[in-house]
Design an enzyme around this catalytic site. Sequence first.
Site, PDB file in Angstrom:
ATOM      1  N   SER A 327      29.404  20.620  75.756  1.00 58.21           N
ATOM      2  CA  SER A 327      28.524  21.254  74.772  1.00 58.21           C
ATOM      3  C   SER A 327      28.025  22.632  75.188  1.00 58.21           C
ATOM      4  O   SER A 327      27.426  23.333  74.367  1.00 58.21           O
ATOM      5  CB  SER A 327      27.332  20.344  74.486  1.00 58.21           C
ATOM      6  OG  SER A 327      27.752  19.166  73.827  1.00 58.21           O
ATOM      7  N   ASP A 351      24.651  15.779  59.322  1.00 54.04           N
ATOM      8  CA  ASP A 351      25.118  15.094  60.528  1.00 54.04           C
ATOM      9  C   ASP A 351      24.694  13.633  60.451  1.00 54.04           C
ATOM     10  O   ASP A 351      23.527  13.295  60.675  1.00 54.04           O
ATOM     11  CB  ASP A 351      24.521  15.763  61.779  1.00 54.04           C
ATOM     12  CG  ASP A 351      24.968  15.092  63.072  1.00 54.04           C
ATOM     13  OD1 ASP A 351      25.674  14.075  63.002  1.00 54.04           O
ATOM     14  OD2 ASP A 351      24.586  15.595  64.149  1.00 54.04           O
ATOM     15  N   HIS A 366      24.575  10.197  67.925  1.00 55.73           N
ATOM     16  CA  HIS A 366      23.455   9.779  67.093  1.00 55.73           C
ATOM     17  C   HIS A 366      23.339  10.759  65.931  1.00 55.73           C
ATOM     18  O   HIS A 366      23.692  11.930  66.059  1.00 55.73           O
ATOM     19  CB  HIS A 366      22.152   9.745  67.902  1.00 55.73           C
ATOM     20  CG  HIS A 366      21.837  11.055  68.548  1.00 55.73           C
ATOM     21  ND1 HIS A 366      22.305  11.402  69.797  1.00 55.73           N
ATOM     22  CD2 HIS A 366      21.120  12.124  68.097  1.00 55.73           C
ATOM     23  CE1 HIS A 366      21.888  12.623  70.101  1.00 55.73           C
ATOM     24  NE2 HIS A 366      21.166  13.086  69.096  1.00 55.73           N
TER      25      HIS A 366
END
Length: 703
Positions: A327, A351, A366
């Site tokens: 990331s 998302d 998540h």
Amino acid sequence: MMEVLDSEAEQSRFRLRVWVVGAVVLLAFGLLVWRLLVLQVVRHEDLSERAESNRTAVVPIVPNRGQILDRNGVVLATNYAAYTLEITRSKVKDLEATIDELATLVEITPRDRRKFKRLVEDSKNFESLPIRTRLSDEEVAHFAAQRYRFPGVDIKARLFRSYPLEETASHVIGYIGRINQREKEALEDSEHAANYRGTEVIGKLGIEQSYEQDLHGLTGWEQLETSAGGYAVRKLGSRAATPGDSLVLSLDIRLQRMIEQLYGNRRGALVAIDPRNGEVLAMVSRPAFDLNLFVDGIDQESWTQLNESMDRPMLNRALRGTYPPGSTYKPFMALGALELGARRTDTVVQDNGSWTFGGHTFRSGHPNGPVDMHRAIVKSSNVYFYQLANDMGVDTMHDFMKPLGFGQLTGIDVRGEARGVLPSQEWKRNTYKRPEQKKWYAGETISLGIGQGYNNFTLLQLAHATATLANRGVKHQPHLGLGKVDALTRRYEPLAQPAGIDLGYKPQNVEAVRRAVAAVTVEGTARGLFMGAPYTSAGKTGTAQAVTVGQKDRYNAARLSEYQRDHSLYMAYAPADNPTIALALIVENAGFGAAAAGPIARRVFDYWLLGQYPSEEDMASVRAGQARTPMGQPRRANDIPVPSDSIALEGLPRRPLPDPFPPATPEGTAPATAPGNLRPPNAAAAAATAAAAAASAAWVPED
């Protein structure tokens, strides 16, 4: 009558013989005169020089090798003189018997024998090779008394390299070693051949190799008159050797040692750069190795241990190790999207925790709900960047990331840099052999957006790109060489460096990404790391897979072997508004980026911006992977001793570290020396610091 005829015939034969003898004598004298003419006239100069060379000998004087220093004058590599016991194989009848006899006079260990055997394999018979180094005065005396028994064995005084800090910065400093046959041939074909007469060692790795010509110096000579037996009678002339220049590195060795101690026995790498000029402040690769093992030739046992260890201590992970960036890649993806018009800052993506493309579900960990670019970076939304990668395409991403230095050689002044992989369709066609492997599939693009897939970069490349972002799009070539100290004048002269390159990004796009990575440390995945810090910072956590996890499987570190667990990464810079340091680091197989890598970055910034050195309690906690904010009472960095000499040099630009415990100032006023956008201590900061430990105990990283 017959008697008269016989007499005349005999006289005729006699005269003929006289003429023949005379002609032979004349021819002989002619040949003699011709030979004298050739020797005395035609070949006069050549024979005169050869006669002179038989009467004289020119002996090279090897120069003293230059020292290597850090930015504050701390000695990282130096020299010392010692006696060696050496054997010339061509003058020894029975080598093993001779060594056994020598062992009765001086100590010769099995390690000495192994090193000597390795040198024999790499050298010629007429070369003098050391069987023992660093002899004591007593050992020299013992051998000298019995020297007549050992033809072909002699005592020599030589200079040896010494690395006072042993394994600290070992991959950066490098080491010297005996010149091998391949290097000899290369030197003989180069312009430096004359300067290496008599020299037996050369830089093999790191700075010792890259700056060999500066460190070596200029070889001198002595012309000696010799007797018929070859013994020196008197000196006819000489030129003193010029020592090599000392090299000053941009490294802060105290910072380097601190980072290495924070890693402990864990594997990984860290590169810290001054984004304003490209100076490399620290370049850590763990584990490391003791440079002094190579000073007089490493033995086979030690060499095998270093090369066969699973931890690969000889690998410079900062320069040659390649990893998926995870990331930490997302801020650069966001910048590319803005510059290329693929996204606006206010474009919102939903998302839901996963995204399905072409029948494959890409997980996100998540759900984050609706996210714009700022929130996508702060919360590290995979779904946002999956979709962005799909919209941009692999070749568009490649073309934008290339100028940032991903998958490219940075040009740093130390050899051996790995290029890594910045994938494109052309790269895949050139890399794979089978037709079905050469084709680029749309699904392969998706994971590139979160720094996975084919992406593989060095930590130097990630730090370089982070420094460019910190410097608002102006790229400086990273370098370790800061300046040279002239061997004769002892004056410091900085090394010239190329000017920075402006990549031409729109300021509003750069600032949008910079605001997001600054928010990561306040409200995002790194929020627990910088609680109570009296400075602002920007960063991005990263977690990169070491092995691929199946689509229907869940990652469970406990079920995997250590070397299969995820890597922990972090990229950051500080102070956020006016950065003076940028870094990228990885802790291999250590899990979440904020859990293992992030705490190290916090201590680096505290050192560089506040002059703080972690307490022993805090360092132990970081090594165990259990730290968040610093614990215990930090120490003054300037008070931490470095086990090496320090040299005061005229003109050396030192950067004094701040005093972490300055005199108290009236409430509400800032210290006059507060650098950049450091926040002066106040009640709110003190309260935040006090609450940090309790808050971090309940904090769960999200990356």
